[in-house]
Design a protein around this motif. Structure first.
Motif, PDB file in Angstrom:
ATOM      1  N   ALA A   3       1.198  -1.545   0.073  1.00 27.42           N
ATOM      2  CA  ALA A   3      -0.191   0.325  -0.146  1.00 27.42           C
ATOM      3  C   ALA A   3       0.962   1.217   0.098  1.00 27.42           C
ATOM      4  O   ALA A   3       0.722   2.805   0.360  1.00 27.42           O
ATOM      5  N   GLY A   4       2.481   1.426  -0.665  1.00 25.15           N
ATOM      6  CA  GLY A   4       3.075   2.078  -0.515  1.00 25.15           C
ATOM      7  C   GLY A   4       3.949   2.270   0.852  1.00 25.15           C
ATOM      8  O   GLY A   4       4.970   3.418   0.771  1.00 25.15           O
ATOM      9  N   GLU A   5       4.276   1.097   1.592  1.00 21.85           N
ATOM     10  CA  GLU A   5       4.238   1.261   2.540  1.00 21.85           C
ATOM     11  C   GLU A   5       5.693  -0.156   2.435  1.00 21.85           C
ATOM     12  O   GLU A   5       6.118  -0.290   3.766  1.00 21.85           O
ATOM     13  N   GLY A   6       5.744  -0.625   1.477  1.00 21.64           N
ATOM     14  CA  GLY A   6       6.946  -1.857   1.264  1.00 21.64           C
ATOM     15  C   GLY A   6       5.896  -3.193   1.315  1.00 21.64           C
ATOM     16  O   GLY A   6       4.401  -2.751   1.935  1.00 21.64           O
ATOM     17  N   PRO A   7       6.187  -3.627   0.720  1.00 15.75           N
ATOM     18  CA  PRO A   7       5.649  -5.246  -0.067  1.00 15.75           C
ATOM     19  C   PRO A   7       5.276  -6.044   1.799  1.00 15.75           C
ATOM     20  O   PRO A   7       6.160  -6.001   2.636  1.00 15.75           O
ATOM     21  N   MET A   8       4.133  -6.411   1.989  1.00 16.40           N
ATOM     22  CA  MET A   8       4.129  -7.787   2.933  1.00 16.40           C
ATOM     23  C   MET A   8       3.492  -8.419   2.688  1.00 16.40           C
ATOM     24  O   MET A   8       2.539  -8.436   1.738  1.00 16.40           O
ATOM     25  N   PRO A   9       4.162  -9.775   2.950  1.00 19.95           N
ATOM     26  CA  PRO A   9       3.419 -11.627   2.027  1.00 19.95           C
ATOM     27  C   PRO A   9       2.010 -11.459   2.653  1.00 19.95           C
ATOM     28  O   PRO A   9       2.018 -11.128   3.763  1.00 19.95           O
ATOM     29  N   ILE A  10       1.368 -11.572   2.014  1.00 20.34           N
ATOM     30  CA  ILE A  10       0.202 -12.250   2.312  1.00 20.34           C
ATOM     31  C   ILE A  10      -0.229 -13.624   3.148  1.00 20.34           C
ATOM     32  O   ILE A  10       0.862 -14.972   2.022  1.00 20.34           O
ATOM     33  N   ARG A  11       0.145 -13.452   4.126  1.00 20.49           N
ATOM     34  CA  ARG A  11       0.190 -15.515   4.759  1.00 20.49           C
ATOM     35  C   ARG A  11      -0.800 -16.835   4.825  1.00 20.49           C
ATOM     36  O   ARG A  11      -0.957 -17.556   4.602  1.00 20.49           O
ATOM     37  N   LYS A  12      -2.323 -15.909   4.191  1.00 19.36           N
ATOM     38  CA  LYS A  12      -3.456 -16.678   3.699  1.00 19.36           C
ATOM     39  C   LYS A  12      -4.448 -16.419   3.081  1.00 19.36           C
ATOM     40  O   LYS A  12      -4.649 -14.944   3.187  1.00 19.36           O
TER      41      LYS A  12
END
Length: 103
Positions: A48-57
């Motif tokens: 969302a603009g703050e760096g990628p977050m891993p999708i866990r589920k």
């Protein structure tokens, strides 16, 4: 030093065993103009603009998706079409109408 190697190996093993949806199961993958920001999705990450977050589920029901991340953060994606979708924060209740950006 040996403990560091073991820790790095464990992190790599964990990262490679986290299930991610197949590309055909991620119609939300791509870049979206959601009014407040450009949201970017791959089959394995959300940014969302703050760096990628891993999708866990990923939970899918009737064409709607609930994406779960670390720290119990979740978002909902509904009415996903090739050109639009609705984004919902489970934490704040914020909703945005999103338009797909051309690659």
């Amino acid at each position: 030093m040996r403990l560091h190697v073991i820790a790095v190996t464990a992190v790599i093993a964990l990262a490679t065993t986290i299930p991610v949806p197949a590309a055909e199961d991620a119609p939300y993958a791509g870049s979206w103009d959601c009014g407040v920001a450009t949201f970017r999705f791959t089959k394995a990450t959300y940014d969302a603009g703050e760096g990628p977050m891993p999708i866990r589920k990923v939970e899918k029901e009737n064409g709607n998706y609930i994406l779960s991340f670390d720290d119990n953060y979740r978002i909902g994606l509904s009415s996903v079409t090739p050109t639009s979708m609705q984004w919902l924060s489970m934490a704040s209740g914020d909703t945005f109408d999103c338009k797909r950006l051309k690659p």
